[in-house]
Scaffold this active site. Sequence first.
Site, PDB file in Angstrom:
ATOM      1  N   ASP A  36       0.831  -1.223   0.000  1.00 32.70           N
ATOM      2  CA  ASP A  36       0.000   0.000   0.000  1.00 32.70           C
ATOM      3  C   ASP A  36       0.859   1.264   0.000  1.00 32.70           C
ATOM      4  OD1 ASP A  36       0.997  -0.374   2.495  1.00 32.70           O
ATOM      5  OD2 ASP A  36      -0.902  -0.054   3.566  1.00 32.70           O
ATOM      6  N   HIS A 239      24.622   2.518 -18.088  1.00 30.68           N
ATOM      7  CA  HIS A 239      23.489   2.878 -17.230  1.00 30.68           C
ATOM      8  C   HIS A 239      23.584   2.212 -15.853  1.00 30.68           C
ATOM      9  CE1 HIS A 239      20.878   4.127 -20.905  1.00 30.68           C
ATOM     10  NE2 HIS A 239      21.723   5.067 -20.530  1.00 30.68           N
ATOM     11  N   ASP A 256      26.975  10.546 -13.374  1.00 32.99           N
ATOM     12  CA  ASP A 256      26.018  11.136 -14.306  1.00 32.99           C
ATOM     13  C   ASP A 256      24.747  11.324 -13.487  1.00 32.99           C
ATOM     14  OD1 ASP A 256      24.113  11.699 -16.212  1.00 32.99           O
ATOM     15  OD2 ASP A 256      24.805  10.177 -17.635  1.00 32.99           O
ATOM     16  N   ASP A 267      21.283  17.596 -16.633  1.00 37.57           N
ATOM     17  CA  ASP A 267      21.843  16.264 -16.877  1.00 37.57           C
ATOM     18  C   ASP A 267      23.347  16.412 -17.088  1.00 37.57           C
ATOM     19  OD1 ASP A 267      22.478  13.738 -17.784  1.00 37.57           O
ATOM     20  OD2 ASP A 267      21.292  13.849 -19.623  1.00 37.57           O
ATOM     21  N   HIS A 346      27.787   5.240 -27.683  1.00 36.75           N
ATOM     22  CA  HIS A 346      26.517   5.982 -27.647  1.00 36.75           C
ATOM     23  C   HIS A 346      26.650   7.263 -28.453  1.00 36.75           C
ATOM     24  CE1 HIS A 346      28.064   8.854 -24.638  1.00 36.75           C
ATOM     25  NE2 HIS A 346      28.545   7.818 -23.961  1.00 36.75           N
ATOM     26  N   HIS A 350      21.325  14.554 -26.618  1.00 38.62           N
ATOM     27  CA  HIS A 350      19.873  14.434 -26.788  1.00 38.62           C
ATOM     28  C   HIS A 350      19.245  15.753 -26.393  1.00 38.62           C
ATOM     29  CE1 HIS A 350      19.841  13.963 -22.384  1.00 38.62           C
ATOM     30  NE2 HIS A 350      20.847  13.125 -22.555  1.00 38.62           N
ATOM     31  N   HIS A 357      15.520  12.813 -21.595  1.00 38.79           N
ATOM     32  CA  HIS A 357      15.660  12.604 -23.043  1.00 38.79           C
ATOM     33  C   HIS A 357      14.410  13.232 -23.637  1.00 38.79           C
ATOM     34  CE1 HIS A 357      18.363   8.864 -22.183  1.00 38.79           C
ATOM     35  NE2 HIS A 357      18.961  10.010 -21.946  1.00 38.79           N
ATOM     36  N   GLU A 380      27.714  15.047 -24.672  1.00 37.02           N
ATOM     37  CA  GLU A 380      28.230  14.067 -23.708  1.00 37.02           C
ATOM     38  C   GLU A 380      29.038  12.935 -24.338  1.00 37.02           C
ATOM     39  OE1 GLU A 380      25.153  11.484 -22.051  1.00 37.02           O
ATOM     40  OE2 GLU A 380      23.634  12.744 -22.975  1.00 37.02           O
ATOM     41  N   TYR A 384      34.979   4.318 -23.135  1.00 35.99           N
ATOM     42  CA  TYR A 384      34.803   3.278 -22.117  1.00 35.99           C
ATOM     43  C   TYR A 384      35.655   2.076 -22.507  1.00 35.99           C
ATOM     44  CZ  TYR A 384      30.796   6.350 -21.838  1.00 35.99           C
ATOM     45  OH  TYR A 384      30.006   7.466 -21.782  1.00 35.99           O
ATOM     46  N   ARG A 402      33.077   9.956 -19.155  1.00 33.30           N
ATOM     47  CA  ARG A 402      32.045  10.715 -19.875  1.00 33.30           C
ATOM     48  C   ARG A 402      32.053  12.129 -19.315  1.00 33.30           C
ATOM     49  NH1 ARG A 402      28.219   7.411 -19.699  1.00 33.30           N
ATOM     50  NH2 ARG A 402      26.886   8.055 -17.975  1.00 33.30           N
ATOM     51  N   GLU A 404      29.677  15.564 -19.648  1.00 34.94           N
ATOM     52  CA  GLU A 404      28.373  15.972 -20.195  1.00 34.94           C
ATOM     53  C   GLU A 404      27.966  17.343 -19.680  1.00 34.94           C
ATOM     54  OE1 GLU A 404      25.090  13.433 -18.961  1.00 34.94           O
ATOM     55  OE2 GLU A 404      23.857  14.193 -20.602  1.00 34.94           O
TER      56      GLU A 404
END
Length: 436
Positions: A36, A239, A256, A267, A346, A350, A357, A380, A384, A402, A404
């Site tokens: 609940d 991710h 990130d 972001d 990648h 975006h 996104h 970004e 890797y 990365r 960004e």
Amino acid sequence: MKPAEFKRRRTQLMKMMGKNTIAILPSASQLTRNRDVDFPFRQDSDFLYLTGFNEPGAVMVLMPGRKHGEYVLFCREKDQDQEIWHGRRAGQEGAVADYGADDSFPIDDIDDILPGLLEGTDAIFNIMGRYPEFDKRLIGWVSHIREQSRSGMHVPSEFISLDYTLHDMRLFKSREELRLMRKAAAINVKAHQLAMQTCAPGKHEYQIQAEFDYQFGKNNAQHAYPAIVGGGANGCILHYTDNNDVLNEGDLLLIDAGCEVQGYASDISRTFPVSGKYSSAQKEVYEIVLAAQYAAIKKVKPGNHWNDPHNAAVRVITRGLAEIKLLKGVPQKLIKDQAYRKFYMHRTGHWLGLDVHDVGDYKVGDQWRLLEPGMVLTIEPGIYIAAHSKGVHRKWWDIGVRIEDNVLVTKGGHEVLTEALPKKVEDIEALMAGAT
Ligand code: GLY
Ligand code: MN
Ligand code: MN
């Protein structure tokens, strides 16, 4: 945000819809987390954009040119008992007085009222597929009218996707939207700075994430997406969100993370050494990504197309990887063969807005979209290098980088909304050295 801004958006949308049409958009629903307990409520971005109404159990209806009111909002009724337990509701009076609805009805009456509003229109603007249960109800209401067409009822004959018009509007940010995005950027910059300052070997990734939880929370901002706080090998998982490993001396930490303010996101990614100083291998890779990011940001200006920044980043990354011999061959051919994808898998960015996104087309027909003032995007690039990568010397293993930032297209070129956060090697090292 003032009600006038939401009204301006509805008016603009209705102008594009044309006469004898109707737009129908449901709110998000309250989702169950366990038994609940509910997840914190997050309004549907399209619904929020047009209404500013932050409750579940609502449906927005727009009917351009309708004499008895163009904007009808169905929402939950006031209910003293429910409000004591679960919080305030605007109710029908509030929907009109505070949210600019011309008329408002209880959501529980929608089955009785909505078919009457649909009847006589030629086309229904909606977003099919996002809320399948609601789609079924909408089709049910249309079928209900169709069953009565012999008694002269006019059945709307067309469903038109609301996405195209609405999402193109959302792509161009107003002054007020930019104010909120700057605010989100500033809160996020501060949190990233504190993360750099408090990072130390032996701490856990979740302890660093806690800096973001606290900074966002105390500024009435929410995480715009689950934070990625990945030390060492975890930085190579695009991710990664477990955020539960210990941070080791000598490793990089890739963060990130971003918050949203009244729904508007920031972001940011930064990658820094856990112990405060980049190793020479880490620095070599980092400098390639940073150069790629600068080259990509330089390409953000009106008249350039969506893919220009990505192409610029790919050129710098490929050349850099060839120089440090992680790719072997002539850069031009390596780019053509997309050899860089082994380490940069990648894209470079975006759209950014109410969704991290964000909505908006990246192509018009088969052409990349031209950048125009008012658009906001991320830049970004990353590299890797997973451990045990074939043919890769172990000194490069587990280096994941990365960088960004969030970039607004302006008349004269661009503005980096997240500029205040250090990203040069010496600036990051200086900030971390000053940590108390
Ligand atoms: N944080 C998700 C992204 O950078 O696209
Ligand atoms: Mn990101
Ligand atoms: Mn991003």
